[in-house]
Design a protein around this motif. Sequence first.
Motif, PDB file in Angstrom:
ATOM      1  N   THR A 118       0.853  -1.187   0.000  1.00 38.23           N
ATOM      2  CA  THR A 118       0.000   0.000   0.000  1.00 38.23           C
ATOM      3  C   THR A 118       0.886   1.234   0.000  1.00 38.23           C
ATOM      4  O   THR A 118       1.983   1.228   0.585  1.00 38.23           O
ATOM      5  N   THR A 119       0.413   2.287  -0.659  1.00 40.66           N
ATOM      6  CA  THR A 119       1.137   3.546  -0.683  1.00 40.66           C
ATOM      7  C   THR A 119       0.155   4.670  -0.921  1.00 40.66           C
ATOM      8  O   THR A 119      -1.005   4.436  -1.299  1.00 40.66           O
ATOM      9  N   GLN A 120       0.589   5.895  -0.709  1.00 44.34           N
ATOM     10  CA  GLN A 120      -0.260   7.046  -0.990  1.00 44.34           C
ATOM     11  C   GLN A 120       0.010   7.538  -2.409  1.00 44.34           C
ATOM     12  O   GLN A 120       1.163   7.614  -2.847  1.00 44.34           O
ATOM     13  N   GLY A 121      -1.062   7.865  -3.117  1.00 43.14           N
ATOM     14  CA  GLY A 121      -0.929   8.357  -4.481  1.00 43.14           C
ATOM     15  C   GLY A 121      -2.264   8.302  -5.190  1.00 43.14           C
ATOM     16  O   GLY A 121      -3.279   7.958  -4.581  1.00 43.14           O
ATOM     17  N   PRO A 122      -2.288   8.634  -6.484  1.00 45.55           N
ATOM     18  CA  PRO A 122      -3.533   8.517  -7.254  1.00 45.55           C
ATOM     19  C   PRO A 122      -4.057   7.089  -7.194  1.00 45.55           C
ATOM     20  O   PRO A 122      -3.272   6.131  -7.186  1.00 45.55           O
ATOM     21  N   LEU A 123      -5.385   6.931  -7.135  1.00 44.01           N
ATOM     22  CA  LEU A 123      -5.991   5.617  -6.945  1.00 44.01           C
ATOM     23  C   LEU A 123      -5.581   4.661  -8.065  1.00 44.01           C
ATOM     24  O   LEU A 123      -5.843   4.898  -9.242  1.00 44.01           O
ATOM     25  N   ASN A 124      -4.949   3.575  -7.661  1.00 45.54           N
ATOM     26  CA  ASN A 124      -4.412   2.588  -8.593  1.00 45.54           C
ATOM     27  C   ASN A 124      -4.464   1.231  -7.904  1.00 45.54           C
ATOM     28  O   ASN A 124      -4.006   1.096  -6.770  1.00 45.54           O
ATOM     29  N   ILE A 125      -5.028   0.240  -8.579  1.00 49.60           N
ATOM     30  CA  ILE A 125      -5.196  -1.092  -7.999  1.00 49.60           C
ATOM     31  C   ILE A 125      -4.490  -2.098  -8.894  1.00 49.60           C
ATOM     32  O   ILE A 125      -4.810  -2.211 -10.077  1.00 49.60           O
ATOM     33  N   CYS A 126      -3.527  -2.808  -8.339  1.00 48.30           N
ATOM     34  CA  CYS A 126      -2.792  -3.804  -9.123  1.00 48.30           C
ATOM     35  C   CYS A 126      -2.845  -5.142  -8.395  1.00 48.30           C
ATOM     36  O   CYS A 126      -2.417  -5.242  -7.244  1.00 48.30           O
ATOM     37  N   ILE A 127      -3.372  -6.144  -9.069  1.00 49.63           N
ATOM     38  CA  ILE A 127      -3.514  -7.484  -8.488  1.00 49.63           C
ATOM     39  C   ILE A 127      -2.722  -8.489  -9.316  1.00 49.63           C
ATOM     40  O   ILE A 127      -2.758  -8.465 -10.548  1.00 49.63           O
TER      41      ILE A 127
END
Length: 332
Positions: A118-127
């Motif tokens: 997890t990190t802070q930044g623009p919403l981005n989801i990688c699975i």
Amino acid sequence: MGEFDLIERYFKRPARQAVLGVGDDCAILQPAPGTQLAISCDMLVEGRHFFPSVDPRALGHKALAVNLSDLAACGARPLAFTLALALPRADDAWLAPFSQGLLALADAHGCELVGGDTTQGPLNICITVFGEVPVLDGRSQALLRSGAQPGDDLYVSGTLGDAGLALEVLRGAVSVPAPVLDAARLRLESPAPRVALGLALRGIATAAIDVSDGLLGDLGHILKQSGVGATVDVDVAIKLIAARAYYSGAGGRFDTEPGRNQWLAWALAGGDDYELLFTAPASAREAVAAAGRTSQTPVTRIGHIDPARGLRLVDGQGQAVANTYTSFDHFA
């Protein structure tokens, strides 16, 4: 809420199939004897893959569903996944439903979350998802894109085009009655990965791919890797748009509103269907039908594989139809 509190609260669960899951530097998986690991990775970026206003529960579902769809196309049984998540802020009102949608689908398919970042930044989801494929007599049972043979039938599961229709309506490019949008939006935001069908097709299908960027574009990958061509009946394909029934019930005329060519474009080149497109010998038609029944998934024969390379479109009378349809490409 800090990063590790966020993980603990929403995503940490006891390891089940994994030897070691969330909470260490690495997850440890132990594939069953006589199996291979199938691995796939997909990224969803806000503004590119989904609207900022999307229901977070539906987004959690879709984030995993698109990866499970890849396993389905390979004939792999889901095993585990990792989640890399960039968030503008740690928002409980968003995280709670997102994790619920994600983990409900994971539980439904026995696919456990074993790690990520997890990190802070623009919403981005990688699975990244991991699955198992059996090896019998030294031969992998994985479904590939490279096995289509001349004379094979060409099939697609479920419905086509509804997600593409919903996307155009939400962008403001097309206007349709509310019942049409409601039906189509469900397909865009909450696709059903065809895992059970993929498993049932092992040993039957000769090639497979999931339809994510449009039927014709994804079919092109099978044709290229198999070194063959195909003929597709567009009149069959257009009937697979589920929203047509809602549209007719709402008083719209299918042939003129929004227009047959537009409906064809959604069926043949609309993205986000996440159905399985596959080939099988003509002699296996009953086996394919049985696989559909066993998995409770409709399957429709939409064409056949040809020895001559290239893609040919025909109507129900066998007359040639011009191919003017372009599937999605991030960098085109």
